[in-house]
Design a protein around this motif. Structure first.
Motif, PDB file in Angstrom:
ATOM      1  N   GLU A   9      -6.265  40.401 -33.960  1.00  7.22           N
ATOM      2  CA  GLU A   9      -7.652  41.001 -33.843  1.00  7.22           C
ATOM      3  C   GLU A   9      -8.601  39.810 -34.035  1.00  7.22           C
ATOM      4  N   LEU A  10      -8.253  39.175 -35.223  1.00  4.37           N
ATOM      5  CA  LEU A  10      -9.154  38.038 -35.748  1.00  4.37           C
ATOM      6  C   LEU A  10      -8.959  37.081 -34.746  1.00  4.37           C
ATOM      7  N   SER A  11      -7.809  36.799 -34.317  1.00  6.74           N
ATOM      8  CA  SER A  11      -7.492  35.759 -33.198  1.00  6.74           C
ATOM      9  C   SER A  11      -8.303  36.007 -32.148  1.00  6.74           C
ATOM     10  N   ARG A  12      -8.338  37.292 -31.452  1.00  5.96           N
ATOM     11  CA  ARG A  12      -8.866  37.612 -30.503  1.00  5.96           C
ATOM     12  C   ARG A  12     -10.611  37.428 -30.373  1.00  5.96           C
ATOM     13  N   LEU A  13     -10.957  37.877 -31.677  1.00  2.86           N
ATOM     14  CA  LEU A  13     -12.535  37.827 -31.803  1.00  2.86           C
ATOM     15  C   LEU A  13     -12.854  36.404 -32.001  1.00  2.86           C
ATOM     16  N   ALA A  14     -11.988  35.389 -32.466  1.00  2.73           N
ATOM     17  CA  ALA A  14     -12.369  34.142 -32.520  1.00  2.73           C
ATOM     18  C   ALA A  14     -12.338  33.449 -30.970  1.00  2.73           C
ATOM     19  N   ARG A  15     -11.547  33.705 -30.213  1.00  2.97           N
ATOM     20  CA  ARG A  15     -11.374  33.343 -28.924  1.00  2.97           C
ATOM     21  C   ARG A  15     -12.738  34.025 -28.036  1.00  2.97           C
ATOM     22  N   ARG A  16     -12.901  34.972 -28.577  1.00  3.10           N
ATOM     23  CA  ARG A  16     -14.011  35.502 -27.684  1.00  3.10           C
ATOM     24  C   ARG A  16     -15.441  35.029 -28.201  1.00  3.10           C
ATOM     25  N   VAL A  17     -15.568  34.458 -29.352  1.00  2.75           N
ATOM     26  CA  VAL A  17     -16.775  33.860 -29.868  1.00  2.75           C
ATOM     27  C   VAL A  17     -17.053  32.528 -29.118  1.00  2.75           C
ATOM     28  N   VAL A  18     -15.687  31.807 -28.657  1.00  2.00           N
ATOM     29  CA  VAL A  18     -15.587  30.519 -27.996  1.00  2.00           C
ATOM     30  C   VAL A  18     -16.036  30.980 -26.573  1.00  2.00           C
ATOM     31  N   GLU A  19     -15.579  31.708 -25.890  1.00  4.20           N
ATOM     32  CA  GLU A  19     -15.910  32.317 -24.573  1.00  4.20           C
ATOM     33  C   GLU A  19     -17.365  32.620 -24.446  1.00  4.20           C
ATOM     34  N   LEU A  20     -17.961  33.342 -25.552  1.00  4.68           N
ATOM     35  CA  LEU A  20     -19.574  33.579 -25.344  1.00  4.68           C
ATOM     36  C   LEU A  20     -20.565  32.396 -25.602  1.00  4.68           C
TER      37      LEU A  20
END
Length: 72
Positions: A9-20
């Motif tokens: 989940e931490l990894s998914r959130l970090a990737r989402r921040v990069v996308e945003l």
């Protein structure tokens, strides 16, 4: 705020921040191009700016969720 403990989940959130952040940066370019165009659609420009602010808020929310809670 509860911080996610699951590494996936931490990894998914970090990737989402990069996308945003990427989308936020892309909107900067689109807004600049529209502002340079004399015949630009003002409503479209306002919508892009509003979307950019929404992205900024989402980024801040996710980054806040990723910060570990400190005991009082």
């Amino acid at each position: 705020m509860n911080q996610p403990r699951d590494p996936a989940e931490l990894s998914r959130l970090a990737r989402r921040v990069v996308e945003l952040r990427t989308e936020h940066r892309d909107l900067d370019g689109a807004i600049d191009r529209l502002q340079a165009d004399i015949q630009a659609d003002e409503l479209a420009l306002k919508r892009l700016k509003k979307r950019k602010l929404q992205l900024k808020d989402q980024i801040a929310w996710i980054e806040n969720a990723l910060i570990p809670d400190e005991p009082a």
